[in-house]
Design a protein around this motif. Structure first.
Motif, mmCIF file in Angstrom:
data_model
loop_
_atom_site.group_PDB
_atom_site.id
_atom_site.type_symbol
_atom_site.label_atom_id
_atom_site.label_comp_id
_atom_site.label_asym_id
_atom_site.label_seq_id
_atom_site.Cartn_x
_atom_site.Cartn_y
_atom_site.Cartn_z
ATOM 1 N N SER A 31 0.847 -1.192 0.000
ATOM 2 C CA SER A 31 0.000 0.000 0.000
ATOM 3 C C SER A 31 0.877 1.234 0.000
ATOM 4 C CB SER A 31 -0.901 0.015 1.241
ATOM 5 O OG SER A 31 -1.645 1.216 1.286
ATOM 6 N N GLY A 34 -3.190 6.575 1.290
ATOM 7 C CA GLY A 34 -4.080 6.546 2.452
ATOM 8 C C GLY A 34 -3.400 5.991 3.688
ATOM 9 N N ARG A 36 -1.828 3.418 5.066
ATOM 10 C CA ARG A 36 -1.173 2.218 4.533
ATOM 11 C C ARG A 36 -1.215 1.048 5.505
ATOM 12 N NH1 ARG A 36 4.604 4.303 3.278
ATOM 13 N NH2 ARG A 36 4.287 4.981 5.419
ATOM 14 N N TYR A 103 -10.947 -1.971 -0.259
ATOM 15 C CA TYR A 103 -10.112 -0.850 0.171
ATOM 16 C C TYR A 103 -9.961 0.187 -0.948
ATOM 17 C CZ TYR A 103 -9.346 -3.012 4.569
ATOM 18 O OH TYR A 103 -9.565 -3.537 5.824
ATOM 19 N N THR A 116 -4.212 2.015 -2.906
ATOM 20 C CA THR A 116 -4.558 1.883 -1.484
ATOM 21 C C THR A 116 -4.188 0.505 -0.971
ATOM 22 O OG1 THR A 116 -6.785 1.208 -2.132
ATOM 23 C CG2 THR A 116 -6.448 3.537 -1.544
#
Length: 189
Positions: A31, A34, A36, A103, A116
């Motif tokens: 990720s 955002g 993570r 997600y 994400t």
């Protein structure tokens, strides 16, 4: 004990009825958009809640520089999940894609765009697949330290079928872009 089917006898994904062999799955998580860590933790929890998937180990978390990503991409958090499963490969792949979708994973046309959550099936027992939709083992895993290092941390004797040992592959990769994040821990709930 994990049993791996003999690939020369039968393709285990073609078995019918309730019989499905238990195979070791190696799943890479990543990720760089955002929250993570929350995305990685959510993926671990969702995998652990998946019927016929038993998470057996989760690697340490690494922060890694983006590889082959668009300029300006943020650093990734990466980890590896080991699981035993009786799910067929395509079903496990569908589950991975559903977790990404949960997600808000976007799939723009840009190759390796920020995301994400990325959930990649790296290895599933001795299963080999060369389909466009499902490539096993993952075609670039053997070249990527962000896959090999966390995998080596939790399974030092691991092998990528038909490619080599994780230890030897890791020794041949550039590890300069990855850093262990001891302050971040993923839990199996």
């Amino acid at each position: 004990m994990t049993e791996t089917p003999n690939p020369y006898i039968i393709d285990a994904d073609t078995l019918t009825g309730e019989m499905h062999p238990i195979r070791r799955a190696v799943i890479a998580l990543g990720s760089n958009l955002g929250d993570r860590l929350a995305a990685l933790q959510g993926a671990v929890a969702t995998l652990a809640d998946t019927p016929d998937v038993w998470v057996t180990a989760v690697s340490p978390v690494y922060e890694t520089e983006p590889v082959d990503a668009p300029e300006g991409s943020e650093a990734f958090l990466n980890a590896i999940v080991l699981a035993d499963t009786t799910l067929p490969a395509h079903t496990l792949l569908d589950r991975a894609l559903a977790i990404e979708d949960a997600y808000d994973r976007q799939r723009p046309a840009t190759h390796n765009a920020p995301r994400t959550l990325d959930v990649d099936l790296i290895v599933l027992g001795d299963r080999l697949s060369h389909e466009d939709r499902l490539r096993l083992p993952h075609p670039r895993a053997a070249e990527r330290a962000f896959v090999l290092q966390p995998w080596f941390d939790i399974e030092a004797d691991a092998q990528i079928p038909g490619v080599g040992t994780v230890k030897e592959l890791l020794e041949a990769t550039d590890r300069s872009g990855i850093a262990l994040r001891e302050d971040l821990v993923l839990e199996v709930e």
